[in-house]
Design a protein around this motif. Structure first.
Motif, PDB file in Angstrom:
ATOM      1  N   SER A 316      41.716  26.704  49.724  1.00 47.55           N
ATOM      2  CA  SER A 316      42.077  25.841  48.600  1.00 47.55           C
ATOM      3  C   SER A 316      41.896  26.578  47.284  1.00 47.55           C
ATOM      4  N   ASN A 317      42.843  26.357  46.376  1.00 42.58           N
ATOM      5  CA  ASN A 317      42.751  26.922  45.028  1.00 42.58           C
ATOM      6  C   ASN A 317      42.254  25.897  44.025  1.00 42.58           C
ATOM      7  N   ASN A 318      41.928  24.719  44.491  1.00 44.52           N
ATOM      8  CA  ASN A 318      41.460  23.644  43.618  1.00 44.52           C
ATOM      9  C   ASN A 318      39.967  23.436  43.798  1.00 44.52           C
ATOM     10  N   PRO A 321      38.989  20.231  47.232  1.00 42.50           N
ATOM     11  CA  PRO A 321      39.923  20.486  48.332  1.00 42.50           C
ATOM     12  C   PRO A 321      40.600  19.197  48.792  1.00 42.50           C
ATOM     13  N   LYS A 322      41.820  19.330  49.295  1.00 42.41           N
ATOM     14  CA  LYS A 322      42.586  18.185  49.764  1.00 42.41           C
ATOM     15  C   LYS A 322      42.152  17.793  51.171  1.00 42.41           C
ATOM     16  N   TYR A 351      38.164  24.717  51.631  1.00 37.30           N
ATOM     17  CA  TYR A 351      39.430  24.732  52.366  1.00 37.30           C
ATOM     18  C   TYR A 351      40.097  23.357  52.289  1.00 37.30           C
ATOM     19  N   ASP A 352      41.417  23.393  52.237  1.00 33.88           N
ATOM     20  CA  ASP A 352      42.202  22.162  52.399  1.00 33.88           C
ATOM     21  C   ASP A 352      42.352  21.874  53.895  1.00 33.88           C
TER      22      ASP A 352
END
Length: 449
Positions: A316-318, A321-322, A351-352
């Motif tokens: 994840s780049n956020n 994470p989603k 991690y998403d």
């Protein structure tokens, strides 16, 4: 001194009632949805509320005579299974579903089957003309002399037709399009739906007519006016499925004459909706073995289904994470991810994670927990899992893997589809047709990868 008139307002979206007008409904949040009920509408509400209060004096249960319920078949195995063995004369059944899922197609096919058996059936349509229904009946092979069509949206005209002929089965398509001249509100409103359903219920009970009502669902996925309808009808069925896929599922949510644990599975074909005789290979494939995919076996009533659980774990780049799940409870997914982080030290917080149950099936039991965990670990480590292995078990917050019910039925179904191995907590007795691996804790799952 004259008695002061009692005023009563009702929300036309959800049925919430108030003695004064409100700009915003406190129940559903709808704006400007409260309308004042007339005296006749208030009397109808009182009749419905006292409908089950005919017996004034209580009597010992030992003196009550048991009703002997008779049924007749619709000549559709899946539909009979959901209804509890067949149709009960005088029953009122509500069938809901999203537009285009096949509610009208299914009931027209059932009407044709009943007409072929000699039953006198009336199909009332408020959305289509008789010519349009005739075109669909040609495709469904439902052209029978005992099947009568009526394109009418006025309740009083429908009641007159029921008095003229002795129909055994009546289908209303749909309840939101019918209106009564006694009420000034628009068709589909809570007042109209309540009044019409109440009158149809009285006709069904008085003349022993098996009546089916089609209801549209709201954006939230529930039938419009659920407080009004669900306690009035005998059976509530929901038709589920995606219009882009062949499989449809009929699930019972209320049944006074049978169980609600059974589901009916149908397949959309050129000839309409048919009972799915062989559905095992519809929800999973054994051709390719890839990471992030594994098999599990769920139980829907007396039926065991083999499903494919897919998981995708990506960096994840956020900062947040989603977490997304299709066909699986998102809250339960978050619980399993937290458990994997604590017990297995997997850095899933960066991690998403996406989980999908293939085939459009919604898993509503906890037996798929172990398969979701296995799919997530498989995707995280990029290690494929053999399609000849199923994962069955409930995962607790302590990391333990618990037993599930009807395990032997699930393993028997898996074995019949060529699956040779099963990972579960405890091996059932007298199981020699499939190789079982016992895993009692999630931490021991790493040994399989």
């Amino acid at each position: 001194m004259a008695k002061k008139k009692q005023t009563l307002f009702e929300c036309q979206h959800c049925g919430e009632q108030s003695t004064k007008w409100l700009g915003r409904c406190p129940s559903c949040g709808g704006w400007d949805s409260f309308y004042e009920l007339t005296t006749q509408q208030q009397e109808t509400i009182k009749q419905i509320s006292t409908l089950s209060a005919d017996q004034i004096n209580a009597i010992p249960i030992t003196q009550v005579e048991q009703d002997n319920i008779t049924r007749f078949s619709t000549y559709n195995d899946e539909f009979d299974l959901v209804l509890g063995g067949g149709v009960v004369p005088g029953s009122l059944t509500l069938i809901g579903g999203s537009p285009g899922v096949g509610k009208s197609t299914l009931l027209l096919k059932i009407a044709g089957n009943l007409a072929k058996s000699g039953k006198k059936v009336l199909y009332v349509s408020g959305e289509e003309s008789a010519g349009q229904i005739k075109m669909r009946a040609n495709r469904l092979d439902a052209n029978e002399d005992n099947l009568f069509l009526l394109s009418q949206i006025q309740l009083e005209a429908i009641q007159d037709e029921l008095l003229q002929e002795q129909y055994e089965v009546v289908i209303i398509d749909s309840i939101q399009t019918i209106y009564s001249d006694k009420l000034t509100s628009a068709p589909g409103s809570v007042s109209q739906v309540r009044e019409i359903t109440f009158e149809l219920m009285r006709k069904a009970k008085d003349f022993q007519i098996a009546m089916f009502i089609i209801g549209h669902i709201t954006k939230e996925g529930s039938i419009a006016g659920p407080r009004v309808l669900e306690h009035m009808v005998d059976t509530v069925l929901y038709f589920e499925g995606e219009t882009s896929k062949e499989i449809r599922m009929l699930r019972g949510f209320k049944n006074r004459f049978g169980s609600t644990s059974e589901i009916g599975i149908f397949e959309m074909t050129q000839n309409g909706l048919d009972s799915a005789k062989n559905i095992t290979n519809k929800f999973f494939t054994k051709n390719s073995t890839q990471s992030g995919s594994c098999l599990t076996v769920t139980a829907e009533g007396s039926r065991a289904l083999i499903l494919e659980v897919q998981a995708l774990v990506s960096v994840s780049n956020n900062p947040n994470p989603k977490r997304s799940a299709t066909g699986f409870d998102t809250a339960r997914l978050n619980m399993l991810l937290a458990l994997l982080e604590k017990k297995l030290d997997l850095p899933l917080n960066t991690y998403d994670v996406f989980v999908n149950i293939s085939g459009g099936i919604k898993v509503k039991e906890s037996s798929a927990d172990l398969a979701v965990v296995a799919a997530i670990i498989s995707s995280f480590r990029n290690r494929p899992i053999s399609k000849e292995t199923v994962f069955i078990g409930e995962v607790s917050l302590t990391g333990e893997i618990k037993d599930i019910f009807s395990c032997e039925t699930r393993l028997k179904e898996a074995s019949s589809c060529g699956i040779k191995k099963a990972v579960l907590s405890t091996k059932p007795k007298n199981i020699d047709y499939i190789k079982c691996f016992e895993v009692d804790e999630v931490s021991k799952m790493l040994e399989l990868f």
